[in-house]
Design a protein around this motif. Structure first.
Motif, short mmCIF file in Angstrom:
data_model
loop_
_atom_site.label_atom_id
_atom_site.label_comp_id
_atom_site.label_asym_id
_atom_site.label_seq_id
_atom_site.Cartn_x
_atom_site.Cartn_y
_atom_site.Cartn_z
N THR A 1 5.32 -11.02 6.60
CA THR A 1 5.81 -12.66 6.97
C THR A 1 7.33 -13.01 7.19
O THR A 1 7.54 -13.64 7.18
N ALA A 2 8.27 -12.03 6.93
CA ALA A 2 9.85 -11.26 7.45
C ALA A 2 9.97 -9.34 7.25
O ALA A 2 9.34 -8.56 7.17
N GLU A 3 11.58 -9.83 7.95
CA GLU A 3 11.50 -8.17 8.00
C GLU A 3 11.48 -7.37 6.60
O GLU A 3 11.68 -8.29 5.47
N MET A 4 10.68 -6.57 6.33
CA MET A 4 10.12 -5.69 5.60
C MET A 4 9.51 -6.10 4.19
O MET A 4 9.08 -5.34 3.03
N LEU A 5 8.95 -7.48 4.60
CA LEU A 5 7.64 -8.09 3.95
C LEU A 5 6.33 -7.64 4.21
O LEU A 5 6.14 -8.89 5.46
N PHE A 6 6.19 -6.83 3.77
CA PHE A 6 4.48 -6.80 4.99
C PHE A 6 3.39 -7.16 4.13
O PHE A 6 3.09 -7.77 3.21
N ASP A 7 2.36 -8.13 5.25
CA ASP A 7 1.15 -8.05 4.72
C ASP A 7 -0.04 -8.35 5.81
O ASP A 7 0.47 -7.54 7.05
N ALA A 8 -0.68 -7.51 5.74
CA ALA A 8 -1.83 -7.44 6.58
C ALA A 8 -3.33 -7.91 6.24
O ALA A 8 -3.55 -8.00 5.37
N PRO A 9 -3.99 -8.40 6.77
CA PRO A 9 -5.80 -8.47 6.82
C PRO A 9 -6.60 -8.13 6.15
O PRO A 9 -6.74 -6.23 6.38
N ALA A 10 -7.68 -8.24 5.47
CA ALA A 10 -8.34 -7.38 4.57
C ALA A 10 -8.88 -6.57 5.13
O ALA A 10 -9.76 -5.56 4.92
N ASP A 11 -9.85 -7.02 6.73
CA ASP A 11 -10.97 -6.53 7.63
C ASP A 11 -9.74 -5.05 7.65
O ASP A 11 -11.21 -4.47 7.77
N LEU A 12 -8.34 -4.88 7.72
CA LEU A 12 -8.22 -3.04 7.91
C LEU A 12 -8.66 -2.37 7.08
O LEU A 12 -8.72 -1.11 6.82
N LEU A 13 -9.13 -2.82 5.38
CA LEU A 13 -9.34 -1.67 4.65
C LEU A 13 -11.27 -1.25 5.87
O LEU A 13 -10.73 -0.16 4.58
N GLY A 14 -12.00 -1.62 5.98
CA GLY A 14 -12.47 -1.10 6.94
C GLY A 14 -12.85 0.19 7.32
O GLY A 14 -13.07 0.93 7.17
N GLY A 15 -11.28 0.13 8.12
CA GLY A 15 -10.88 1.57 8.44
C GLY A 15 -10.57 2.57 7.49
O GLY A 15 -11.57 3.84 8.17
N LEU A 16 -9.92 2.45 6.43
CA LEU A 16 -10.49 3.48 5.53
C LEU A 16 -11.49 4.15 5.04
O LEU A 16 -12.27 5.00 5.03
N VAL A 17 -12.27 2.31 4.99
CA VAL A 17 -13.84 3.25 4.43
C VAL A 17 -14.59 4.30 5.44
O VAL A 17 -14.85 5.12 5.29
N SER A 18 -14.58 2.95 6.64
CA SER A 18 -14.59 3.75 7.88
C SER A 18 -14.10 5.81 8.13
O SER A 18 -14.93 6.65 8.56
N ALA A 19 -13.17 5.71 7.81
CA ALA A 19 -12.52 6.95 7.89
C ALA A 19 -13.12 8.32 6.64
O ALA A 19 -12.75 9.15 6.52
N GLY A 20 -13.76 7.60 5.60
CA GLY A 20 -14.23 8.03 4.68
C GLY A 20 -13.58 8.04 3.52
O GLY A 20 -13.33 9.17 2.19
N VAL A 21 -12.27 7.09 3.58
CA VAL A 21 -11.23 6.75 1.95
C VAL A 21 -12.18 6.78 1.02
O VAL A 21 -12.98 5.15 0.99
N ASP A 22 -11.40 7.05 -0.24
CA ASP A 22 -13.02 6.69 -1.05
C ASP A 22 -12.25 5.52 -2.35
O ASP A 22 -12.50 4.93 -3.03
N ILE A 23 -10.55 5.88 -2.28
CA ILE A 23 -9.82 5.76 -3.41
C ILE A 23 -8.39 5.49 -2.69
O ILE A 23 -8.12 6.47 -1.99
N ALA A 24 -7.98 4.09 -2.92
CA ALA A 24 -6.42 4.27 -2.64
C ALA A 24 -6.16 3.93 -3.55
O ALA A 24 -6.05 3.08 -4.89
N THR A 25 -4.26 4.40 -3.32
CA THR A 25 -3.44 3.34 -4.59
C THR A 25 -2.82 2.35 -4.17
O THR A 25 -2.35 2.04 -3.06
N PHE A 26 -2.17 1.49 -4.91
CA PHE A 26 -1.92 0.70 -5.00
C PHE A 26 -0.51 0.16 -6.23
O PHE A 26 -0.36 -0.86 -6.58
N ALA A 27 0.39 0.50 -5.87
CA ALA A 27 1.59 1.21 -6.07
C ALA A 27 2.55 1.92 -5.75
O ALA A 27 2.21 3.13 -5.03
N ASN A 28 3.54 0.21 -4.82
CA ASN A 28 4.39 1.03 -3.94
C ASN A 28 5.63 0.90 -4.17
O ASN A 28 5.33 -1.05 -4.62
N ASN A 29 6.94 0.44 -3.41
CA ASN A 29 7.76 -0.17 -3.32
C ASN A 29 7.67 -1.93 -2.61
O ASN A 29 7.93 -2.80 -3.00
#
Length: 173
Positions: A1-29
């Protein structure tokens, strides 16, 4: 939404699931890039995608609650936190959406915990499982070795009950 301010479609999470990821962290800068509404929306999207997660959540208590899963009869805990919020801050109200943050000594005004409070959380989390994995988002970008402060904290995390520490952030191996 601005330089170095990230936002992404929720649909991308399906890629993690498809890749076999079960657990994600949600703690970052970037945990507050889309403000508190982004924490709530991201948490909902993670759950809707079928992923488990540790980290930022709808309030301070939930954000610091370890994720505990049982695998082959062993209770494994995951506790995630960040050391940066890119000039954003947690609010003093513990009922507001919150990113688990442990500030570096040179930046104490972030709404984060100090090391002593973190170590209390680690000791409490370790009592809930047989193996606690601590997931800190720390370090200096593009630096190829850990910072001295993070090495000292890692030793304290192990002494407090962490079986493993998986640090991430610097953008290098």
């Amino acid at each position: 939404t601005a330089e170095m301010l990230f936002d992404a479609p929720a649909d991308l999470l399906g890629g993690l699931v498809s890749a076999g990821v079960d657990i994600a962290t949600f703690a970052n800068n970037h945990g507050l890039d889309q403000h508190r509404e982004g924490i709530v929306a991201t948490r909902k999207a993670i759950t809707a995608a079928g992923l488990l997660s540790a980290g930022a959540d709808v309030n301070e208590e939930k954000a610091w609650q370890p994720l505990v899963v049982e695998v082959h009869g062993i209770r494994i805990g995951f506790l995630a936190f960040t050391r940066y919020l890119n000039k954003f801050h947690n609010l003093p109200d513990p009922k507001q959406p919150h990113v688990p943050l442990v500030h570096y000594d040179q930046d104490p005004e972030t709404g984060g915990y100090d090391e002593a409070k973190l170590l209390e959380k680690v000791r409490a989390a370790a009592k809930q499982c047989e193996a606690l994995i601590v997931l800190p988002h720390w370090g200096e970008e593009y630096r190829t070795s850990p910072m001295a402060d993070d090495r000292r904290l890692a030793a304290k995390l192990v002494a407090a009950g962490a079986l493993a520490i998986i640090g991430h952030h610097p953008h290098v191996l």
